[in-house]
Design an enzyme around this catalytic site. Structure first.
Site, PDB file in Angstrom:
ATOM      1  N   ARG A  65      48.499  26.965  37.109  1.00 29.31           N
ATOM      2  CA  ARG A  65      47.737  25.694  37.028  1.00 29.31           C
ATOM      3  C   ARG A  65      47.266  25.365  35.620  1.00 29.31           C
ATOM      4  NH1 ARG A  65      45.594  27.682  41.963  1.00 29.31           N
ATOM      5  NH2 ARG A  65      46.746  26.749  43.665  1.00 29.31           N
ATOM      6  N   GLU A 117      60.596   5.716  16.128  1.00 31.53           N
ATOM      7  CA  GLU A 117      59.204   5.865  16.599  1.00 31.53           C
ATOM      8  C   GLU A 117      58.223   5.565  15.466  1.00 31.53           C
ATOM      9  OE1 GLU A 117      58.604   6.086  19.722  1.00 31.53           O
ATOM     10  OE2 GLU A 117      59.790   7.614  20.753  1.00 31.53           O
TER      11      GLU A 117
HETATM   12  N1  LIG Z   1      55.699  13.574  25.001  1.00 26.60           N
HETATM   13  C1  LIG Z   1      55.721  12.450  24.330  1.00 26.60           C
HETATM   14  O1  LIG Z   1      54.695  11.816  24.101  1.00 26.60           O
HETATM   15  C2  LIG Z   1      57.020  11.938  23.806  1.00 26.60           C
HETATM   16  C3  LIG Z   1      57.039  10.904  22.866  1.00 26.60           C
HETATM   17  C4  LIG Z   1      58.263  10.501  22.340  1.00 26.60           C
HETATM   18  C5  LIG Z   1      59.432  11.123  22.759  1.00 26.60           C
HETATM   19  N2  LIG Z   1      59.377  12.116  23.691  1.00 26.60           N
HETATM   20  C6  LIG Z   1      60.583  12.805  24.110  1.00 26.60           C
HETATM   21  O2  LIG Z   1      61.122  13.504  22.995  1.00 26.60           O
HETATM   22  C7  LIG Z   1      62.506  13.708  23.237  1.00 26.60           C
HETATM   23  C8  LIG Z   1      63.280  13.435  21.969  1.00 26.60           C
HETATM   24  O3  LIG Z   1      62.873  14.345  20.990  1.00 26.60           O
HETATM   25  P1  LIG Z   1      63.805  14.691  19.730  1.00 26.60           P
HETATM   26  O4  LIG Z   1      64.335  13.450  19.173  1.00 26.60           O
HETATM   27  O5  LIG Z   1      63.018  15.603  18.875  1.00 26.60           O
HETATM   28  O6  LIG Z   1      65.053  15.399  20.426  1.00 26.60           O
HETATM   29  P2  LIG Z   1      65.533  16.923  20.573  1.00 26.60           P
HETATM   30  O7  LIG Z   1      64.422  17.800  20.924  1.00 26.60           O
HETATM   31  O8  LIG Z   1      66.700  16.856  21.478  1.00 26.60           O
HETATM   32  O9  LIG Z   1      66.021  17.299  19.113  1.00 26.60           O
HETATM   33  C9  LIG Z   1      67.096  16.615  18.555  1.00 26.60           C
HETATM   34  C10 LIG Z   1      68.235  17.553  18.132  1.00 26.60           C
HETATM   35  O10 LIG Z   1      67.919  18.128  16.868  1.00 26.60           O
HETATM   36  C11 LIG Z   1      68.005  19.548  16.935  1.00 26.60           C
HETATM   37  N3  LIG Z   1      66.967  20.040  16.013  1.00 26.60           N
HETATM   38  C12 LIG Z   1      65.641  20.027  16.205  1.00 26.60           C
HETATM   39  N4  LIG Z   1      65.020  20.402  15.091  1.00 26.60           N
HETATM   40  C13 LIG Z   1      65.968  20.686  14.180  1.00 26.60           C
HETATM   41  C14 LIG Z   1      65.925  21.097  12.831  1.00 26.60           C
HETATM   42  N5  LIG Z   1      64.782  21.251  12.172  1.00 26.60           N
HETATM   43  N6  LIG Z   1      67.096  21.325  12.196  1.00 26.60           N
HETATM   44  C15 LIG Z   1      68.283  21.113  12.845  1.00 26.60           C
HETATM   45  N7  LIG Z   1      68.377  20.685  14.106  1.00 26.60           N
HETATM   46  C16 LIG Z   1      67.221  20.462  14.769  1.00 26.60           C
HETATM   47  C17 LIG Z   1      67.798  19.887  18.379  1.00 26.60           C
HETATM   48  O11 LIG Z   1      68.371  21.124  18.688  1.00 26.60           O
HETATM   49  C18 LIG Z   1      68.498  18.722  19.057  1.00 26.60           C
HETATM   50  O12 LIG Z   1      69.886  18.978  19.078  1.00 26.60           O
HETATM   51  C19 LIG Z   1      62.895  12.814  24.389  1.00 26.60           C
HETATM   52  O13 LIG Z   1      63.077  13.578  25.547  1.00 26.60           O
HETATM   53  C20 LIG Z   1      61.689  11.911  24.542  1.00 26.60           C
HETATM   54  O14 LIG Z   1      61.531  11.465  25.869  1.00 26.60           O
HETATM   55  C21 LIG Z   1      58.198  12.531  24.208  1.00 26.60           C
END
Ligand SMILES: NC(=O)c1ccc[n+]([C@@H]2O[C@H](COP(=O)([O-])OP(=O)(O)OC[C@H]3O[C@@H](n4cnc5c(N)ncnc54)[C@H](O)[C@@H]3O)[C@@H](O)[C@H]2O)c1
Length: 362
Positions: A122, A186
């Protein structure tokens, strides 16, 4: 703690937490060790990030009962199955209520690990160590956690605030260009929804940001985190103002669902979504066409898409939008704007108008 760390906070009374932004934070545990409480730690990362950065974190945890879990990368794995794998790793660790999960990765890992932390016994502590621009400016802050279902994005989740956000800007050096650009969607969103001055700053600093100038990037990340921290502190569970952070997301989430998770990156879908929201606002007489054009120009400058991919089924998009979490009593609620920096919640927009907008190309 190194002196160049930028320090912010999300003010939520007893659940307040720090955001630390700077170069090299992960390698020096004095930057983050104080944010962990109990002895048991599970570090969750993905297959791209772990080979690059996991060692830095593990080295700083030599006196902890430690386990690591490396998940496949990408949106297609932000699932209940992955969550179950985190639960299994916690069980293997005999994790008790004072255990901590560290989320080392992008928004996918942050959302997943945070959701598992919200559910395990939880609710246990978790720390966000974002490694993408998108995660640093947005997903790591604010406590929204969750997973996707085939029927829709983020449909299962929980509000669960992290204990800290540790953003090591050095990690951005390995981020692929396309992922960096997706993060800027974003970033642009913050200017578009409520900060015209920041929008103009992005127009003048686009080249430096795209060239990964460390000072411009750090300024940009700190600015976005400050804006989000303020909004979250005023409206933690999205009863009002926080909904504005979803500018472009009703369209964007629908695109991600209909096009298949991972085919459009989240940031790319949001970029297209913001353009549709701006176009709809102009069509409804809420905003000038010139503002839509300015938004489209800035997104294009950051190499982001602005048009719905050809052949996308408009009816399927509309059906996905009907499952959006912002809707109330079965009616669509959208975030539209009155121009750059002036987003607002719009209810009761005619579905026929939206369907027509979704059918348009360009
Ligand atoms: N919780 C929230 O408030 C919120 C807000 C916005 C987005 N999101 C969510 O976030 C997600 C998108 O996040 P994202 O764009 O970070 O995607 P992601 O986590 O898929 O990362 C993008 C890619 O980059 C790679 N990667 C990450 N860091 C790296 C680095 N330093 N060097 C090389 N490769 C790297 C990852 O392995 C992946 O292949 C979506 O699911 C979205 O819905 C959540």
């Amino acid at each position: 703690m190194s002196s160049a760390v930028r320090k912010l906070a999300v003010e939520l009374g007893a659940r307040s937490y720090p955001i630390r932004i700077g170069a090299g934070l992960l390698s020096d545990p004095t930057n983050w060790r104080d944010t962990l409480s109990g002895k048991q730690v599970l570090v969750v990362s993905d297959e791209h990030v772990a080979p690059l950065y996991l060692d830095r974190v593990v080295t700083g945890l030599h006196d902890a009962a430690l386990s690591t879990l490396i998940l496949p990368a990408g949106e297609a794995h932000k699932t209940l199955d992955s969550t179950t794998r985190i639960f299994a790793a916690l069980a293997e660790l005999n994790a008790s209520r004072d255990a901590t999960i560290i989320a080392l990765g992008g928004g996918v890992i942050g959302d997943l690990a945070g959701f598992a932390a919200a559910c395990w016994m939880r609710g246990i502590a978790f720390v966000q160590m974002p490694t993408t621009l998108l995660a640093m400016v947005d997903s790591s802050v604010g406590g929204k956690t969750g997973v996707d279902l085939p029927q829709g994005k983020n449909l299962v989740g929980a509000f669960h605030q992290p204990r800290a956000v540790i953003a090591d800007t050095d990690t951005l050096s390995s981020l692929p260009d396309r992922e960096l650009r997706a993060g800027f969607a974003e970033v642009i969103k913050y200017g578009a929804l409520g900060d015209a001055q920041f929008f103009a700053w992005l127009e003048t600093h686009a080249d430096a940001l795209l060239a990964r100038d460390p000072h411009a990037l750090a300024d940009c990340i700190a600015h976005c985190c400050a804006q989000k921290a303020g909004i979250v502190a005023r409206d933690e569970t999205e009863r009002g103002e926080r909904a504005l952070l979803n500018f472009g997301h009703s369209f964007g989430h629908a695109l991600e669902t209909v096009c298949g998770y991972g085919s459009l990156l989240h940031g790319e879908a949001v970029a297209i979504g913001m353009c549709r929201a701006a176009r709809l606002s102009a069509r409804l007489g809420m905003a000038a066409d010139a503002d839509s054009q300015r938004l489209r120009d800035l997104l294009t400058r950051f190499g982001l898409p602005t048009a719905i991919p050809a052949g996308t089924d408009a009816d399927a998009l509309l059906a996905a939008m009907r499952l959006d979490k912002k809707n109330a009593s079965g009616r669509l609620r959208l975030i539209l704007w009155r121009g750059v920096g002036r987003a607002e919640i719009a209810e009761g927009v005619d579905e026929g108008t939206i369907r027509e907008l979704l059918r348009e190309s360009g």
